[in-house]
Write a protein that holds these residues in place. Structure first.
Motif, PDB file in Angstrom:
ATOM      1  N   ALA A 178       0.832  -1.207   0.000  1.00 48.74           N
ATOM      2  CA  ALA A 178       0.000   0.000   0.000  1.00 48.74           C
ATOM      3  C   ALA A 178       0.868   1.258   0.000  1.00 48.74           C
ATOM      4  N   GLU A 179       1.963   1.220   0.774  1.00 48.91           N
ATOM      5  CA  GLU A 179       2.868   2.372   0.800  1.00 48.91           C
ATOM      6  C   GLU A 179       3.526   2.577  -0.556  1.00 48.91           C
ATOM      7  N   GLN A 192      -4.251   5.076   1.505  1.00 40.24           N
ATOM      8  CA  GLN A 192      -3.210   4.242   2.094  1.00 40.24           C
ATOM      9  C   GLN A 192      -3.249   4.323   3.611  1.00 40.24           C
TER      10      GLN A 192
END
Length: 433
Positions: A178-179, A192
């Motif tokens: 997600a990052e 995020q």
């Protein structure tokens, strides 16, 4: 030479593309009907024979490349050095060294660096293209593959090493993906953060999202109709605990919708009526937010009273409180209800009851000192000062200055956080006034 370089490049692509292929992406392609993706996943589960063929091919081609290169290029380069008036021995030596340099450079560039970088950029697509030719090679070299694979398996057993790839996906893997998606622009930063907040539900205790004891609006069961109506007007909430005399003796709760219905119908309000007071869910303050959600689901409720180990009420929590923790900045709060207000690039006004995880996120701090001893910013100030803070007390830590602005009955209401310069910053500085 050209054929050997192409063959070596093929094995390099086959090796790096299989290793770099993402399991999730392959599964998605397989679900879309691509049979080659299924083959690649099967090879990833048992890659021993596959990599054995790769190593056989690469080493055999490298040896042949050296032989061919030396045989093809050494005479040419030797003649070149002779033409430059070197004696015969020197020309042969110089010709051999130059042919070795040229051959090695060609293989490094075109058979190793270029194909491997290409395989890293498009691993799944290339792995699916080479998987069937590689299966053919595995069949052709099966006897050699068997010998080398059994020898390698014996070495793995000797050193007690795992022979299968671990494809389990952890929460850290999802957060890292997600990052990475947020950095690439495929995922919005706030989205995020929502994903990160979901995983924090297992680590954040319910006290980080609750309404604290001194802010609870509650009714005593014997309060008259007029007092109840005034309380509703002064403190409009969706749910009110009902207590038998004092807040630590909670007997249930009343829904504001039931009260409004009676007001609109001009009916008297009496909390002695058991039909109006509902059974309340009571949970300990050590539960995580994920556990509280499980409790809500089990009893089909969205409101709970929180008690400590001494059975004193420390707060209340609603389903909306938990979901607000998850949604974070995606929810637009009124300015007077925000716990963290950014004044400018270097200062923040923060409520003392703000969870330390939210403070770390706002200030971009990875770790707080003695984090296991507190859960809120007020707790941080108490631990660092080693006493109940007073107005204007300050703590300087990690490049930030924390100053107590307002204290109400020993409770820290507001803390001003300011970024300090490197010259003024010390590891821990405490100012008492």
């Amino acid at each position: 030479m050209f054929a050997l370089i192409v063959l070596s490049a093929f094995f390099s692509v086959a090796e790096i593309s299989l290793a770099a292929s993402r399991r999730l992406r392959l599964r998605q392609l397989a679900d879309e009907g691509d049979a080659r993706a299924t083959l690649v996943m099967k090879v990833q589960e048992q890659p021993g024979h596959y990599f054995t063929v790769v190593q056989i091919g690469q080493n055999a081609v490298a040896i042949l490349g050296g032989i061919v290169g030396e045989g093809a290029m050494s005479p040419l380069f030797t003649d070149l050095w002779r033409w430059m008036d070197l004696d015969d021995a020197q020309a042969r030596t110089a010709g051999f060294l130059l042919s070795f340099l040229v051959t090695t450079s060609l293989f490094i560039l075109f058979a190793d660096l270029f194909p491997k970088r290409l395989g890293m950029t498009q691993p799944e697509a290339l792995a699916m293209r080479v998987v069937r030719p590689m299966q053919t090679c595995m069949s052709l070299f099966k006897p050699l593959v068997w010998v080398y694979s059994r020898t390698a398996d014996g070495l793995f057993k000797l050193f007690d090493l795992p022979t299968q790839r671990d494809d389990r996906i952890t929460s850290e893997d999802i957060l890292a993906m997600a990052e990475a998606g947020a950095r690439s622009g495929a995922l919005a930063a706030r989205e995020q953060q929502v994903i990160a907040n979901v995983f924090e539900l297992d680590t954040r205790t319910v006290s980080s999202a609750m309404t604290q004891r001194d802010r609870i609006a509650f009714f005593r069961r014997d309060e008259p109709d007029a007092v109840i109506r005034l309380r509703i007007a002064a403190e409009p909430f969706s749910t009110y605990p009902v207590c038998d005399g004092e807040i630590d003796r909670v007997v249930g709760y009343v829904d504001a919708k039931d009260l409004f219905q009676r007001v609109l119908n001009n009916q008297p309000i009496s909390l002695l009526d058991d039909a109006l007071v509902r059974k309340v869910l009571v949970v300990p303050d050590r539960l995580t937010l994920a556990e509280v959600l499980d409790q809500f689901r089990l009893v089909h409720e969205d409101f709970a009273v929180i008690v400590n180990e001494y059975s004193f009420v420390v707060g209340v929590v609603t389903l909306n409180d938990v979901m607000s923790t998850v949604m974070g900045e995606l929810i637009a709060y009124p300015l007077d209800e925000e716990q963290i207000v950014k004044r400018d690039e270097n200062s923040w006004l923060i409520d003392g009851a703000t969870p330390v995880q939210d403070v770390q996120r706002a200030l971009l701090i990875d770790e707080m000192p003695h984090a296991e001893e507190y859960e809120t910013l007020a707790g941080f100030m108490m631990v660092m000062l080693r006493r109940v803070p007073k107005r204007t007390d300050t703590v300087t830590w990690g490049g930030f200055r924390f100053e107590v602005l307002d204290v109400d009955s020993f409770r820290i209401d507001q803390v001003m956080v300011s970024r300090v310069t490197e010259a003024a910053a010390t590891p821990v500085a405490v100012t008492l006034r």
